[in-house]
Design a protein around this motif. Structure first.
Motif, short mmCIF file in Angstrom:
data_model
loop_
_atom_site.label_atom_id
_atom_site.label_comp_id
_atom_site.label_asym_id
_atom_site.label_seq_id
_atom_site.Cartn_x
_atom_site.Cartn_y
_atom_site.Cartn_z
N ASP A 92 -93.39 48.96 -22.73
CA ASP A 92 -93.71 49.60 -21.45
C ASP A 92 -94.51 50.88 -21.64
OD1 ASP A 92 -90.50 48.74 -19.89
OD2 ASP A 92 -92.32 47.56 -20.22
N ARG A 93 -94.18 51.64 -22.66
CA ARG A 93 -94.91 52.88 -22.89
C ARG A 93 -96.35 52.60 -23.33
NH1 ARG A 93 -90.35 56.90 -25.73
NH2 ARG A 93 -89.37 57.50 -23.74
N ALA A 94 -96.52 51.62 -24.20
CA ALA A 94 -97.90 51.27 -24.60
C ALA A 94 -98.70 50.79 -23.38
CB ALA A 94 -97.86 50.19 -25.68
N GLU A 95 -98.07 49.97 -22.52
CA GLU A 95 -98.76 49.49 -21.32
C GLU A 95 -99.06 50.65 -20.36
OE1 GLU A 95 -100.00 46.71 -20.57
OE2 GLU A 95 -99.07 45.21 -21.86
N SER A 96 -98.16 51.64 -20.32
CA SER A 96 -98.39 52.78 -19.44
C SER A 96 -99.61 53.58 -19.88
CB SER A 96 -97.14 53.68 -19.44
OG SER A 96 -97.31 54.76 -18.56
N VAL A 97 -99.78 53.76 -21.21
CA VAL A 97 -100.96 54.46 -21.74
C VAL A 97 -102.22 53.66 -21.41
CG1 VAL A 97 -102.12 55.26 -23.83
CG2 VAL A 97 -99.65 55.62 -23.55
N LYS A 98 -102.16 52.32 -21.59
CA LYS A 98 -103.32 51.48 -21.27
C LYS A 98 -103.69 51.63 -19.80
CE LYS A 98 -104.83 46.66 -20.93
NZ LYS A 98 -104.52 45.24 -21.21
N ALA A 99 -102.68 51.57 -18.92
CA ALA A 99 -102.95 51.67 -17.50
C ALA A 99 -103.62 53.00 -17.16
CB ALA A 99 -101.66 51.51 -16.71
N TYR A 100 -103.17 54.08 -17.82
CA TYR A 100 -103.79 55.37 -17.53
C TYR A 100 -105.24 55.41 -17.99
CZ TYR A 100 -104.69 60.34 -17.26
OH TYR A 100 -105.24 61.54 -16.94
N LEU A 101 -105.51 54.91 -19.22
CA LEU A 101 -106.89 54.92 -19.73
C LEU A 101 -107.80 54.08 -18.84
CD1 LEU A 101 -106.16 54.59 -23.56
CD2 LEU A 101 -106.85 56.66 -22.32
N VAL A 102 -107.28 52.93 -18.39
CA VAL A 102 -108.08 52.08 -17.50
C VAL A 102 -108.36 52.80 -16.19
CG1 VAL A 102 -108.05 49.93 -16.16
CG2 VAL A 102 -107.31 49.92 -18.55
N SER A 103 -107.35 53.60 -15.71
CA SER A 103 -107.57 54.33 -14.46
C SER A 103 -108.66 55.39 -14.60
CB SER A 103 -106.26 54.99 -14.02
OG SER A 103 -105.94 56.08 -14.88
N GLN A 104 -108.95 55.76 -15.85
CA GLN A 104 -109.99 56.75 -16.09
C GLN A 104 -111.34 56.10 -16.41
OE1 GLN A 104 -109.34 60.07 -15.56
NE2 GLN A 104 -107.40 59.15 -14.86
N GLY A 105 -111.42 54.77 -16.26
CA GLY A 105 -112.69 54.07 -16.41
C GLY A 105 -112.83 53.27 -17.69
N ALA A 106 -111.83 53.27 -18.56
CA ALA A 106 -111.94 52.50 -19.80
C ALA A 106 -111.87 51.02 -19.50
CB ALA A 106 -110.82 52.92 -20.75
N ASN A 107 -112.49 50.21 -20.37
CA ASN A 107 -112.54 48.76 -20.21
C ASN A 107 -111.19 48.17 -20.59
OD1 ASN A 107 -113.09 46.04 -20.14
ND2 ASN A 107 -115.05 46.20 -21.20
N ALA A 108 -110.50 47.57 -19.63
CA ALA A 108 -109.16 47.03 -19.89
C ALA A 108 -109.19 45.91 -20.90
CB ALA A 108 -108.55 46.54 -18.57
N SER A 109 -110.28 45.15 -20.93
CA SER A 109 -110.34 44.01 -21.85
C SER A 109 -110.46 44.45 -23.30
CB SER A 109 -111.54 43.11 -21.48
OG SER A 109 -112.76 43.82 -21.63
N ARG A 110 -110.78 45.73 -23.53
CA ARG A 110 -110.92 46.23 -24.90
C ARG A 110 -109.70 47.04 -25.35
NH1 ARG A 110 -115.45 45.97 -27.71
NH2 ARG A 110 -117.31 45.07 -26.78
N ILE A 111 -108.66 46.99 -24.54
CA ILE A 111 -107.44 47.73 -24.91
C ILE A 111 -106.28 46.75 -25.05
CG2 ILE A 111 -105.83 49.56 -24.25
CD1 ILE A 111 -108.03 50.77 -22.56
N GLU A 112 -105.67 46.79 -26.20
CA GLU A 112 -104.51 45.93 -26.48
C GLU A 112 -103.26 46.80 -26.57
OE1 GLU A 112 -104.76 43.95 -30.20
OE2 GLU A 112 -102.76 43.04 -30.07
N ALA A 113 -102.22 46.42 -25.84
CA ALA A 113 -100.97 47.20 -25.84
C ALA A 113 -99.84 46.32 -26.36
CB ALA A 113 -100.65 47.69 -24.44
N THR A 114 -99.15 46.80 -27.39
CA THR A 114 -98.08 46.04 -28.03
C THR A 114 -96.87 46.96 -28.27
OG1 THR A 114 -99.76 44.74 -29.19
CG2 THR A 114 -97.47 44.52 -29.96
#
Length: 441
Positions: free
Chosen positions: A391-413
């Motif tokens: 959940d914490r890794a996914e939370s970081v991904k969600a925040y980065l995506v909210s700032q414009g990062a490409n979600a398809s290039r971020i892997e959360a495990t």
């Protein structure tokens, strides 16, 4: 008869002391450490030279005379004590009446008057039961006693020839066995009213100055006051059954309170899971959480930007080699260092946003790919830690995506507590193990 009693005396005394040691070694609850265990008593009553338990009486008319005594007592448990008694007084009787059977006493001794110079006895006293098992302090107790000791006395007898001192006026000492019953009423924490009755079996037939071949006996019925020494409540009136009952009720109340706290924590955890699921929900499967998706419902397979909207132009194919500089690694390292979550939650604290914003800008600028690996310490269950790290890794991904990062290039495990980098035996080590690692490539 006398030799038999003396042979049995060591066994009786040994039995009394073995019983006292066994009782004294019983562990008392901590609540009894300040209770009063020593006491002294004074009493007065009636001395009578006979026993209602049967046997031969040497005189047909046994009179009642004044007796008085004192004692010191040590209470070992609420049920057991040892008591040292001393009694003095007079014993009188004559043959002015016929026996109850109607037989006339043909004794050459017409009457006697015995001065009880002393009697000293050590008795074991057993409180038979407490009146109310649900009261920690009782006001009434019944007790029984038995022991052994010595009595010293001087009989004076009257015959047809006149009044003479028996045995030349010498003081006679004999073994006595006292057996008694009593009732005690607590007036205050320091004073008790004591009623008792003791039958004393004499190892001799000279108490009344007349030998008939059977051992004499006398009884002492008395009333008196007992004074408890020290401070606190009296151990003799303490009721461990009621104290244990109260402790059980307290333990039950504590258990109920702990259960309520546990239920409340479970409800809070369920709410947190629900909130996290809502935060990470992605109905259209485009990699952007619904709360951040500005274009919900995009068809499957559609390439979207960081806001969840379809890209108007195909993403450029990167053919050149990706180069990660030391400056890029420094940005990521700072983000890892500053990353903090709320305790036991996947909520990112606001102080981490600045460094995460720089990572998002780096991903957008250089089109890097990023792998997020969540880790925890070993506090809690394996399943809970695995879910929390994911959940914490996914939370970081969600925040980065909210700032414009490409979600398809971020892997959360999430890896849970399976890959520690420090010991979990110290607070500092556990702090290091609670982390999210960033890997750019």
């Amino acid at each position: 008869m006398k030799s038999k009693l003396f042979k049995a005396l060591p066994v009786a005394i040994a039995g009394l002391f073995i019983g006292s040691v066994a009782q004294a070694q019983e562990p008392m609850a901590s609540s009894t450490t300040s209770l009063r265990t020593w006491s002294i008593g004074v009493n007065a009553g009636v001395l009578t030279p006979l026993s209602p338990l049967g046997g031969k009486n040497d005189f047909s008319n046994n009179k009642s005379s004044l007796g008085y005594g004192l004692y010191i007592k040590k209470q070992f448990t609420p049920y057991f004590s040892l008591r040292l008694d001393g009694v003095r007084g007079k014993l009188k009787g004559d043959n002015t009446e016929a026996f109850e059977s109607g037989v006339t006493n043909n004794s050459p001794v017409r009457s006697f008057d015995t001065q009880l110079e002393y009697s000293g006895t050590l008795s074991a006293v057993v409180n038979m039961f407490n009146i109310d098992m649900f009261k920690k302090e009782n006001a009434l107790q019944l007790y029984a006693s038995a022991g052994a000791g010595l009595a010293g006395y001087k009989p004076t007898i009257t015959t047809a020839a006149g009044t003479v001192d028996y045995a030349g006026g010498k003081n006679i000492s004999e073994l006595i066995i006292p057996v008694g019953l009593g009732a005690k009423f607590k007036i205050s924490d320091a004073v008790n009213f004591d009623l008792g009755w003791t039958i004393n079996f004499v190892d001799g037939d000279n108490l009344d100055g007349y030998y008939r071949g059977s051992n004499d006996k006398y009884n002492y019925a008395y009333a008196g006051l007992e004074f408890a020494l020290g401070s606190g409540k009296q151990l003799a009136f303490h009721n461990p059954v009621a104290a244990t009952y109260d402790e059980a009720l307290a333990a039950k109340n504590t258990a109920n309170a702990l259960k309520s706290d546990l239920d409340a924590q479970k409800a809070e955890n369920a709410k947190l899971r629900s909130d996290l699921n809502n935060l990470l929900a992605d109905a259209d499967g485009d990699g952007v959480a619904d709360k951040l998706d500005k274009c919900p419902g995009t068809p499957a397979g559609t390439v979207v930007d960081g806001s969840g909207c379809p890209l108007k132009v195909p993403a450029p194919q990167i053919t050149e080699k990706v180069i990660v500089t030391e400056a890029d690694r420094a940005v990521v390292k700072e983000a890892i260092k500053n990353l903090e979550f709320d305790l036991g939650k996947a909520t990112i604290r606001s102080k981490s946003f600045a460094s995460l914003n720089r990572v998002a800008a780096l991903l957008i600028e250089k089109n890097f790919s990023l792998k997020l690996a969540g880790h925890t310490d070993n506090t809690g269950s394996k399943e809970l830690n695995l879910r929390l790290s994911k959940d914490r890794a996914e939370s970081v991904k969600a925040y980065l995506v909210s700032q414009g990062a490409n979600a398809s290039r971020i892997e959360a495990t999430g890896y849970g507590m399976g890959q520690p980098i420090a010991t979990n035996k110290t607070a500092a080590g556990r702090q290091q193990n609670r982390r999210v690692e960033f890997t750019i490539y």
